[in-house]
Design a protein around this motif. Structure first.
Motif, PDB file in Angstrom:
ATOM      1  N   VAL A  53     -50.844   2.164 -50.078  1.00  0.00           N
ATOM      2  CA  VAL A  53     -49.937   2.839 -49.146  1.00  0.00           C
ATOM      3  C   VAL A  53     -50.751   3.190 -47.914  1.00  0.00           C
ATOM      4  CG1 VAL A  53     -48.328   4.736 -48.748  1.00  0.00           C
ATOM      5  CG2 VAL A  53     -48.614   3.827 -51.069  1.00  0.00           C
ATOM      6  N   TRP A  54     -50.308   2.666 -46.778  1.00  0.00           N
ATOM      7  CA  TRP A  54     -50.970   2.941 -45.520  1.00  0.00           C
ATOM      8  C   TRP A  54     -50.033   3.713 -44.605  1.00  0.00           C
ATOM      9  CZ3 TRP A  54     -51.568  -2.285 -47.294  1.00  0.00           C
ATOM     10  CH2 TRP A  54     -52.852  -2.564 -47.784  1.00  0.00           C
ATOM     11  N   CYS A  55     -50.610   4.587 -43.801  1.00  0.00           N
ATOM     12  CA  CYS A  55     -49.866   5.434 -42.861  1.00  0.00           C
ATOM     13  C   CYS A  55     -50.282   5.095 -41.439  1.00  0.00           C
ATOM     14  CB  CYS A  55     -50.188   6.906 -43.096  1.00  0.00           C
ATOM     15  SG  CYS A  55     -49.926   7.483 -44.763  1.00  0.00           S
ATOM     16  N   TRP A  56     -49.344   5.277 -40.519  1.00  0.00           N
ATOM     17  CA  TRP A  56     -49.649   5.207 -39.089  1.00  0.00           C
ATOM     18  C   TRP A  56     -49.745   6.639 -38.599  1.00  0.00           C
ATOM     19  CZ3 TRP A  56     -51.000   1.543 -35.635  1.00  0.00           C
ATOM     20  CH2 TRP A  56     -51.020   1.925 -34.292  1.00  0.00           C
ATOM     21  N   GLU A  57     -50.923   6.991 -38.057  1.00  0.00           N
ATOM     22  CA  GLU A  57     -51.173   8.356 -37.600  1.00  0.00           C
ATOM     23  C   GLU A  57     -51.601   8.345 -36.137  1.00  0.00           C
ATOM     24  OE1 GLU A  57     -53.818  12.238 -38.904  1.00  0.00           O
ATOM     25  OE2 GLU A  57     -54.494  10.254 -39.485  1.00  0.00           O
ATOM     26  N   GLU A  58     -51.044   9.274 -35.382  1.00  0.00           N
ATOM     27  CA  GLU A  58     -51.435   9.495 -33.989  1.00  0.00           C
ATOM     28  C   GLU A  58     -51.567  10.993 -33.768  1.00  0.00           C
ATOM     29  OE1 GLU A  58     -48.432   7.804 -31.493  1.00  0.00           O
ATOM     30  OE2 GLU A  58     -49.032   5.750 -31.938  1.00  0.00           O
ATOM     31  N   LYS A  59     -52.673  11.401 -33.198  1.00  0.00           N
ATOM     32  CA  LYS A  59     -52.909  12.807 -32.862  1.00  0.00           C
ATOM     33  C   LYS A  59     -52.641  13.731 -34.045  1.00  0.00           C
ATOM     34  CE  LYS A  59     -51.834  11.906 -28.057  1.00  0.00           C
ATOM     35  NZ  LYS A  59     -50.928  12.112 -26.952  1.00  0.00           N
ATOM     36  N   GLY A  60     -53.087  13.306 -35.226  1.00  0.00           N
ATOM     37  CA  GLY A  60     -52.965  14.132 -36.417  1.00  0.00           C
ATOM     38  C   GLY A  60     -51.592  14.153 -37.059  1.00  0.00           C
ATOM     39  N   ASP A 109     -37.702   8.947 -34.347  1.00  0.00           N
ATOM     40  CA  ASP A 109     -38.118   9.235 -32.974  1.00  0.00           C
ATOM     41  C   ASP A 109     -39.209   8.290 -32.478  1.00  0.00           C
ATOM     42  OD1 ASP A 109     -36.330  11.338 -32.992  1.00  0.00           O
ATOM     43  OD2 ASP A 109     -37.863  12.884 -33.304  1.00  0.00           O
ATOM     44  N   GLU A 110     -39.836   7.565 -33.395  1.00  0.00           N
ATOM     45  CA  GLU A 110     -40.948   6.690 -33.043  1.00  0.00           C
ATOM     46  C   GLU A 110     -40.600   5.204 -33.160  1.00  0.00           C
ATOM     47  OE1 GLU A 110     -43.614   8.024 -31.741  1.00  0.00           O
ATOM     48  OE2 GLU A 110     -42.848  10.034 -32.115  1.00  0.00           O
ATOM     49  N   CYS A 111     -39.357   4.899 -33.487  1.00  0.00           N
ATOM     50  CA  CYS A 111     -38.937   3.504 -33.613  1.00  0.00           C
ATOM     51  C   CYS A 111     -38.983   2.808 -32.254  1.00  0.00           C
ATOM     52  CB  CYS A 111     -37.521   3.428 -34.194  1.00  0.00           C
ATOM     53  SG  CYS A 111     -37.461   3.849 -35.944  1.00  0.00           S
ATOM     54  N   ARG A 112     -39.107   1.506 -32.310  1.00  0.00           N
ATOM     55  CA  ARG A 112     -39.153   0.648 -31.118  1.00  0.00           C
ATOM     56  C   ARG A 112     -40.446   0.809 -30.332  1.00  0.00           C
ATOM     57  NH1 ARG A 112     -35.812  -3.142 -32.349  1.00  0.00           N
ATOM     58  NH2 ARG A 112     -33.683  -2.506 -32.675  1.00  0.00           N
ATOM     59  N   ARG A 113     -41.506   1.298 -31.010  1.00  0.00           N
ATOM     60  CA  ARG A 113     -42.825   1.418 -30.377  1.00  0.00           C
ATOM     61  C   ARG A 113     -43.819   0.437 -30.982  1.00  0.00           C
ATOM     62  NH1 ARG A 113     -45.321   6.482 -31.341  1.00  0.00           N
ATOM     63  NH2 ARG A 113     -46.946   5.551 -30.081  1.00  0.00           N
ATOM     64  N   GLY A 114     -43.362  -0.391 -31.913  1.00  0.00           N
ATOM     65  CA  GLY A 114     -44.242  -1.368 -32.531  1.00  0.00           C
ATOM     66  C   GLY A 114     -44.995  -0.869 -33.744  1.00  0.00           C
ATOM     67  N   ILE A 115     -44.693   0.328 -34.203  1.00  0.00           N
ATOM     68  CA  ILE A 115     -45.401   0.889 -35.350  1.00  0.00           C
ATOM     69  C   ILE A 115     -45.118   0.076 -36.615  1.00  0.00           C
ATOM     70  CG2 ILE A 115     -45.604   2.900 -36.874  1.00  0.00           C
ATOM     71  CD1 ILE A 115     -45.141   4.640 -34.338  1.00  0.00           C
ATOM     72  N   GLY A 116     -43.865  -0.267 -36.842  1.00  0.00           N
ATOM     73  CA  GLY A 116     -43.519  -1.070 -38.012  1.00  0.00           C
ATOM     74  C   GLY A 116     -44.219  -2.417 -37.984  1.00  0.00           C
ATOM     75  N   PHE A 117     -44.246  -3.056 -36.823  1.00  0.00           N
ATOM     76  CA  PHE A 117     -44.935  -4.336 -36.670  1.00  0.00           C
ATOM     77  C   PHE A 117     -46.419  -4.189 -37.001  1.00  0.00           C
ATOM     78  CE2 PHE A 117     -47.537  -7.193 -34.153  1.00  0.00           C
ATOM     79  CZ  PHE A 117     -47.015  -8.430 -34.475  1.00  0.00           C
ATOM     80  N   LYS A 118     -47.054  -3.167 -36.444  1.00  0.00           N
ATOM     81  CA  LYS A 118     -48.491  -2.967 -36.675  1.00  0.00           C
ATOM     82  C   LYS A 118     -48.790  -2.689 -38.145  1.00  0.00           C
ATOM     83  CE  LYS A 118     -49.112  -1.293 -31.999  1.00  0.00           C
ATOM     84  NZ  LYS A 118     -49.168  -0.108 -31.153  1.00  0.00           N
TER      85      LYS A 118
END
Length: 143
Positions: free
Chosen positions: A42-49, A74-83
């Motif tokens: 399980v991997w997480c995408w984290e920004e600024k904690g 609120d974070e969709c369409r920023r490429g997070i899912g792709f990354k």
């Protein structure tokens, strides 16, 4: 930044999936239960904690299944899912994965588009798989 799940991430991941109607809805316990599984990642995408998304999968004997994935609305369409998906596929390959599959609600057009973009193709359907009403599209890719 992508990193492995920590026990203290479970409440945030449960919060994210609760906001996404098509996630697996494991809840906190589901994420914590995955931690000791040697075949689970399980991997997480984290920004600024702050964790904004995750991907969970299991890999054994060259076969991988994506079990759960979501990004905070609120974070969709920023490429997070792709990354997250790109990273997961690279890790699966590095660990000897040869084939990967997933199930996705047929109404989840955004996810189907992402998976298609990443090389997944339909390979089956489970009728009324979700809540006895929605079908699951099975998608797969050779690695």
């Amino acid at each position: 930044m992508i990193r492995r799940l920590l026990p203290e991430d479970a409440p945030r991941l449960a919060q994210i999936e609760a906001l996404q109607p098509y996630s697996a809805h494991w809840g906190e316990k589901g994420f914590v239960d995955e931690l000791p599984n040697p075949y689970s990642f399980v991997w997480c995408w984290e920004e600024k904690g702050q964790v904004h998304g995750f991907i969970a999968l299991r890999l054994a004997a060259g076969f991988c299944e994506i079990l759960n994935m979501a990004v905070h609305p609120d974070e969709c369409r920023r490429g997070i899912g792709f990354k997250l998906l790109y990273f997961a596929l690279s890790q699966v390959r590095a660990h000897g994965g040869e084939r990967i599959t997933l199930e996705v609600n047929t109404h989840n057009e955004a996810a189907i588009g992402l998976y298609t973009k990443m090389g997944f193709r339909p390979c089956g359907c489970r009728k009324k798989f979700y809540n006895g009403t929605d079908d699951a599209l099975i998608m797969g890719a050779n690695l």
